[in-house]
Design a protein around this motif. Structure first.
Motif, PDB file in Angstrom:
ATOM      1  N   ALA A   1       0.810  -1.216   0.000  1.00  0.00           N
ATOM      2  CA  ALA A   1       0.000   0.000   0.000  1.00  0.00           C
ATOM      3  C   ALA A   1       0.846   1.269   0.000  1.00  0.00           C
ATOM      4  O   ALA A   1       0.303   2.369  -0.041  1.00  0.00           O
ATOM      5  N   GLY A   2       2.156   1.133   0.054  1.00  0.00           N
ATOM      6  CA  GLY A   2       3.011   2.312   0.049  1.00  0.00           C
ATOM      7  C   GLY A   2       4.475   1.930   0.097  1.00  0.00           C
ATOM      8  O   GLY A   2       4.835   0.883   0.634  1.00  0.00           O
ATOM      9  N   VAL A   3       5.326   2.786  -0.479  1.00  0.00           N
ATOM     10  CA  VAL A   3       6.774   2.575  -0.474  1.00  0.00           C
ATOM     11  C   VAL A   3       7.424   3.807   0.132  1.00  0.00           C
ATOM     12  O   VAL A   3       7.080   4.940  -0.204  1.00  0.00           O
ATOM     13  N   GLY A   4       8.357   3.579   1.071  1.00  0.00           N
ATOM     14  CA  GLY A   4       8.975   4.676   1.794  1.00  0.00           C
ATOM     15  C   GLY A   4       9.970   5.473   0.961  1.00  0.00           C
ATOM     16  O   GLY A   4      10.687   4.916   0.127  1.00  0.00           O
ATOM     17  N   GLU A   5      10.018   6.788   1.216  1.00  0.00           N
ATOM     18  CA  GLU A   5      10.974   7.691   0.560  1.00  0.00           C
ATOM     19  C   GLU A   5      11.891   8.275   1.630  1.00  0.00           C
ATOM     20  O   GLU A   5      11.432   8.848   2.632  1.00  0.00           O
ATOM     21  N   LEU A   6      13.202   8.122   1.456  1.00  0.00           N
ATOM     22  CA  LEU A   6      14.168   8.658   2.416  1.00  0.00           C
ATOM     23  C   LEU A   6      14.177  10.176   2.307  1.00  0.00           C
ATOM     24  O   LEU A   6      14.480  10.739   1.255  1.00  0.00           O
ATOM     25  N   VAL A   7      13.820  10.870   3.414  1.00  0.00           N
ATOM     26  CA  VAL A   7      13.703  12.333   3.370  1.00  0.00           C
ATOM     27  C   VAL A   7      14.627  13.046   4.342  1.00  0.00           C
ATOM     28  O   VAL A   7      14.661  14.279   4.366  1.00  0.00           O
ATOM     29  N   GLY A   8      15.380  12.316   5.155  1.00  0.00           N
ATOM     30  CA  GLY A   8      16.257  12.997   6.089  1.00  0.00           C
ATOM     31  C   GLY A   8      16.888  12.056   7.093  1.00  0.00           C
ATOM     32  O   GLY A   8      16.911  10.833   6.915  1.00  0.00           O
ATOM     33  N   GLU A   9      17.380  12.640   8.174  1.00  0.00           N
ATOM     34  CA  GLU A   9      18.074  11.883   9.210  1.00  0.00           C
ATOM     35  C   GLU A   9      17.777  12.501  10.563  1.00  0.00           C
ATOM     36  O   GLU A   9      17.666  13.726  10.688  1.00  0.00           O
ATOM     37  N   GLN A  10      17.613  11.688  11.574  1.00  0.00           N
ATOM     38  CA  GLN A  10      17.320  12.149  12.932  1.00  0.00           C
ATOM     39  C   GLN A  10      18.216  11.384  13.895  1.00  0.00           C
ATOM     40  O   GLN A  10      18.096  10.174  14.039  1.00  0.00           O
ATOM     41  N   ASP A  11      19.145  12.088  14.535  1.00  0.00           N
ATOM     42  CA  ASP A  11      20.083  11.470  15.481  1.00  0.00           C
ATOM     43  C   ASP A  11      20.831  10.298  14.851  1.00  0.00           C
ATOM     44  O   ASP A  11      21.022   9.240  15.468  1.00  0.00           O
TER      45      ASP A  11
END
Length: 501
Positions: free
Chosen positions: A324-334
């Motif tokens: 139902a969806g594919v993830g898109e890398l949008v950033g970084e956290q810690d």
């Protein structure tokens, strides 16, 4: 008295058969162990997770995919002087395959894998018929196999060979009543089902308009060939194209007015070949709800993130078994990657959403079951405060190390080509190897050992000697280390072993 003596000797013989002596002590012999490495979720390559668009801007071209990559065959008629006898076949394609029919199609008859006749195509009152003279010697009595090449699909179909037996001057099918060879069993959709459906116009959340489209789906794959019975009553029957029994079929309706896709609230399972859902006088009534979407911002836990590969990892959302969806890398956290996930679903249904994460470095798929609840228009978390995925790590062993082990001098004389060795963490078998003979003639055991993330695991080796049927266990364990090796080909490890009593 002598019988007692013989019984005693027999008992001693049995005891010696069960025990052998090592030094001044006897040990029980044991059957060869049935070691089996615990099943893992390793994958050979990155999953190709794909999801369809939820809101097409124009009417979608929903068509079932029959495509193949077969080359057009070079079938030719055999020499009449070699095969003077013949039988005649007049055949027609099934309603499903007739939707693919084109001028470049070919059909031929085979006996014993040899082409015995090429069809001539004739249009009879708008019906495409194939006339074939099947040639053979007078003694022939083999099965006739029909092959059909679809130029549109670039696919070759083969009928069931045992359906028709060759007979001289036999007539198989006529122009008025042609035969239907069973080609579909050899195609991509071997389990056809027929379904009668009717759209409940009074319950549609939109106005019916020109350009609307209704089609049957399994997941995101179009599986229907539509036949209109009554346009005014919105009564249709479909040839449902099944790959396997039990597949769940639902319907999608594209509204030209709304420029939006709606999905049926009713589903059914593909049944046995030629089964039917509903009937002309009792069709399955369809009602529809909008297909919607939600957005979620997700990240990995600190342990899993330590193995993250920004270019090779994959993230996907599933509702049931449908992507139902594919993830898109949008950033970084810690130091942890942050993904934006747009999840497509049904606006009126609060479905559970599972997340699957493919770790490229570990060649492994982790899951976070039911970690989201779908709601149309919902935004879960944010880029600044993403949701940490509760990936299941317990019972998972994605890490790998290798081992190359040789036997110590104290037991090397027992070695044979049937010996086994395995690596254990607790009661779990994490690696197993059969004996190999190195270039210098020495017996060695090479194995891959699986390990868990975030745990220091002691690995114990066990060795079974087929010659004396003893089970040995290494005196000392070693600690699992991801990517490391316990011993090498040049310098194999030589742990000390004790017999397991």
């Amino acid at each position: 008295m002598k019988y007692i003596k013989y019984s005693f000797l027999a008992a001693l013989g049995f005891l010696f058969a069960q025990c052998t002596e090592e030094g001044d002590k006897t040990y029980p012999q044991q059957p060869a162990p049935q070691w089996s490495v615990v099943e893992e979720d390793f994958v050979s390559e990155a999953p190709t997770w794909q999801v369809a668009s939820a809101t097409p801007a124009s009417a979608p071209m929903w068509r079932a995919d029959f495509s193949g990559n077969d080359q057009a065959p070079l079938w030719s008629d055999p020499d009449k002087s070699v095969y003077p006898m013949s039988m005649t076949a007049v055949v027609r394609l099934s309603p499903v395959l007739e939707t693919l029919a084109a001028d470049g199609d070919k059909m031929a008859a085979f006996v014993g894998g040899e082409c015995r006749g090429v069809a001539k195509t004739v249009m009879n009152d708008g019906v495409r018929l194939f006339f074939i003279h099947v040639k053979a010697p007078s003694s022939e009595n083999g099965n006739v196999e029909f092959r059909y090449y679809s130029a549109a699909a670039k696919r070759t179909y083969v009928s069931v060979a045992s359906d028709v037996r060759y007979e001289v001057d036999k007539i198989y099918g006529t122009a008025d009543a042609p035969a239907y060879p069973d080609f579909e069993q050899s195609g991509p959709f071997p389990v056809p089902t027929k379904a009668w459906v009717k759209v409940d116009k009074a319950k549609l959340p939109f106005t019916v308009a020109a350009g609307d489209e209704l089609q049957a789906f399994v997941g995101d794959e179009c599986r229907g060939i539509k036949h209109v019975e009554s346009e005014a009553d919105m009564l249709y029957w479909y040839d449902i194209l099944g790959r396997a029994e039990g597949e769940q079929v639902m319907f999608r309706y594209y509204s030209a007015e709304k420029k939006q896709v709606f999905v049926s609230e009713q589903t059914f399972g593909v049944g046995k070949r030629a089964s039917m859902v509903g009937a002309a006088d009792q069709p399955l009534a369809l009602t529809f709800v909008p297909q919607g979407s939600m957005t979620a911002y997700l990240t990995l836990d600190a342990l899993t993130a330590g193995y993250a590969d920004k270019t090779g990892d994959r993230l996907a959302a599933f509702i049931g078994n449908v992507c139902a969806g594919v993830g898109e890398l949008v950033g970084e956290q810690d130091g942890r990657p942050v993904y934006k996930m747009v999840v497509n679903g049904v606006s009126s249904q609060a479905a559970s959403v599972d997340i699957r994460y493919y770790s490229h470095r570990n060649s492994y798929v982790f899951t976070a079951p039911a970690c989201l609840t779908f709601a149309d228009g919902k935004v879960e978390a944010s880029p600044e405060q993403p949701l940490t995925l509760p990936l299941v790590l317990a019972g998972k062993h994605p890490l790998k190390m290798t081992a190359c082990v040789a036997l110590p001098q104290s037991i090397v004389r027992q070695a044979t080509a049937d010996d086994l060795m395995a690596a254990f963490v607790g009661a779990e078998c994490r690696g197993m190897a059969k004996v190999e003979q190195a270039e210098n003639g020495e017996y060695v055991f090479r194995m891959e050992i699986n390990g868990s993330m975030g745990a220091e695991e002691p690995v114990t080796l066990k060795y079974y000697a087929a010659r004396n049927k003893y089970l040995y266990q290494a005196v000392a364990a070693f600690t699992f280390a991801d990517g490391a090796s316990y011993g090498t080909t040049g310098e194999p490890g030589r742990p000390a072993f004790l017999i397991v009593e």
